[in-house]
Design an enzyme around this catalytic site. Structure first.
Site, PDB file in Angstrom:
ATOM      1  N   GLY A  55      -7.629  -4.825   6.997  1.00  0.00           N
ATOM      2  CA  GLY A  55      -7.099  -3.945   8.035  1.00  0.00           C
ATOM      3  C   GLY A  55      -7.876  -3.983   9.333  1.00  0.00           C
ATOM      4  O   GLY A  55      -7.615  -3.183  10.230  1.00  0.00           O
ATOM      5  N   LYS A 104       0.851  -1.201   0.000  1.00  0.00           N
ATOM      6  CA  LYS A 104       0.000   0.000   0.000  1.00  0.00           C
ATOM      7  C   LYS A 104       0.888   1.254   0.000  1.00  0.00           C
ATOM      8  O   LYS A 104       1.937   1.240  -0.629  1.00  0.00           O
ATOM      9  CB  LYS A 104      -0.980  -0.063   1.179  1.00  0.00           C
ATOM     10  CG  LYS A 104      -1.789  -1.375   1.150  1.00  0.00           C
ATOM     11  CD  LYS A 104      -2.973  -1.387   2.055  1.00  0.00           C
ATOM     12  CE  LYS A 104      -3.699  -2.726   1.917  1.00  0.00           C
ATOM     13  NZ  LYS A 104      -4.920  -2.798   2.707  1.00  0.00           N
ATOM     14  N   GLU A 151     -11.157 -10.200  -1.556  1.00  0.00           N
ATOM     15  CA  GLU A 151     -10.825  -9.387  -0.395  1.00  0.00           C
ATOM     16  C   GLU A 151     -12.111  -8.789   0.185  1.00  0.00           C
ATOM     17  O   GLU A 151     -12.548  -7.716  -0.261  1.00  0.00           O
ATOM     18  CB  GLU A 151      -9.878  -8.252  -0.795  1.00  0.00           C
ATOM     19  CG  GLU A 151      -8.561  -8.721  -1.343  1.00  0.00           C
ATOM     20  CD  GLU A 151      -7.442  -7.731  -1.037  1.00  0.00           C
ATOM     21  OE1 GLU A 151      -6.413  -8.181  -0.545  1.00  0.00           O
ATOM     22  OE2 GLU A 151      -7.624  -6.524  -1.265  1.00  0.00           O
ATOM     23  N   SER A 195      -6.648  -9.203   6.488  1.00  0.00           N
ATOM     24  CA  SER A 195      -6.155  -9.600   7.823  1.00  0.00           C
ATOM     25  C   SER A 195      -5.559 -11.008   7.833  1.00  0.00           C
ATOM     26  O   SER A 195      -5.673 -11.732   8.817  1.00  0.00           O
ATOM     27  CB  SER A 195      -7.260  -9.474   8.880  1.00  0.00           C
ATOM     28  OG  SER A 195      -7.650  -8.116   9.006  1.00  0.00           O
TER      29      SER A 195
HETATM   30  P1  13P Z   1      -4.586  -6.372   5.378  1.00  0.00           P
HETATM   31  O1  13P Z   1      -3.797  -7.659   5.232  1.00  0.00           O
HETATM   32  O2  13P Z   1      -3.796  -5.278   6.043  1.00  0.00           O
HETATM   33  O3  13P Z   1      -5.924  -6.611   5.995  1.00  0.00           O
HETATM   34  O4  13P Z   1      -4.853  -5.841   3.889  1.00  0.00           O
HETATM   35  C1  13P Z   1      -5.322  -6.710   2.937  1.00  0.00           C
HETATM   36  C2  13P Z   1      -5.287  -6.032   1.631  1.00  0.00           C
HETATM   37  O5  13P Z   1      -5.972  -5.051   1.400  1.00  0.00           O
HETATM   38  C3  13P Z   1      -4.358  -6.562   0.625  1.00  0.00           C
HETATM   39  O6  13P Z   1      -4.576  -6.003  -0.630  1.00  0.00           O
END
Ligand code: 13P
Length: 254
Positions: free
Chosen positions: A176, A11, A170, A215
């Site tokens: 998150g 990100k 997702e 997550s």
């Molecule tokens: P997290 O693993 O931080 O929840 O994020 C997942 C994600 O958005 C991967 O593209």
């Protein structure tokens, strides 16, 4: 043998120096404790860190990916990055349709479809993200939403072979939040995605890799990755820690 892909979505984290350090750490762990040969690994840093991170992956098993691209190959689009530019930097993958871009940048399924076409034309493999919000899940709309995202996002997209497309499920409520989907919830949606891709692309879709994201961490990865239609993970927060990320790669097939 089952194939897996573990991809880190960094990100908007890491400057070029931090990205080089993290990529080097991951590369060293992957060479010291290599995952099985059927496990591919990819790192997707921000655009500005692709060069420095990529330089540390030259001798490594890990491949490079980006987090977005424009739908045109070149032109007057100030501030945008084209898919051929990413290919020229050595990217193999590009994440497209992430829920954060759908939500914060207003990307629609048809915008994403154009980007998928551009990425494929440039020789990149899109990691196409789909997933429902909490409200949609509570309204029992999960499969309807996923079907719409798949049908619109992949409308008229030809698939030369299964290795040219990755789909990531997702669930927005799991990203998150620390609260991953259960392995059963993930498998239910992945099986549905597999069937939809089968209807669109026939037999060759059977080996399209379906990643789970939201997550995912070292503790819940083994149960998720044990499910028959979960072929890997798209890891956000946990991919910023080299040990955790490599531990997830090592959980494939265990
Ligand atoms: P997290 O693993 O931080 O929840 O994020 C997942 C994600 O958005 C991967 O593209």
């Amino acid at each position: 043998m089952r194939q897996y892909l573990i991809a880190g979505n960094w990100k908007m984290n890491t400057d070029p120096v931090e990205a080089a350090e993290l990529a080097a750490e991951i590369a060293a762990l992957l060479s010291a404790r290599p995952p099985d040969d059927n496990v591919s690994v990819a790192l997707c840093p921000p655009f500005t860190s692709l060069v420095s991170a990529g330089a540390k992956l030259k001798e490594s098993k890990a491949l490079l990916g980006a987090q977005n691209c424009h739908h045109e190959a070149a032109g007057a689009f100030t501030g945008e990055i084209a898919a051929p530019m990413l290919a020229a930097l050595g990217c193999t993958y590009v994440i497209l349709g992430h829920s954060e871009r759908r939500r914060y940048c207003g990307e629609s399924d048809s915008d994403i479809r154009q980007k998928i076409a551009a990425a494929m034309a440039a020789g990149l493999t899109p990691i196409y993200c789909v997933g429902e919000t909490l409200e949609e899940r509570q309204a029992e709309q999960t499969l309807t939403v996923i079907e719409r995202q798949l049908r619109r996002g992949l409308d008229s997209i030809a698939l030369p072979d299964a290795s040219r497309l990755v789909v990531a499920y997702e669930p927005v409520w799991a990203i998150g939040s620390g609260l991953a989907a259960s392995a059963e919830q993930a498998q239910e949606v992945h099986a549905f995605i597999r069937a939809e891709l089968g209807a669109m692309y026939g037999e060759k879709s059977e080996s399209i890799l379906l990643l789970y994201g939201g997550s995912m961490k070292a503790s819940n990865a083994p149960a998720l990755l044990a499910k028959p239609d979960v072929n890997g993970g798209l890891i956000g927060g946990a991919s910023l820690d080299a040990n955790t990320f490599v531990a997830i790669a090592q959980a494939c097939g265990s």
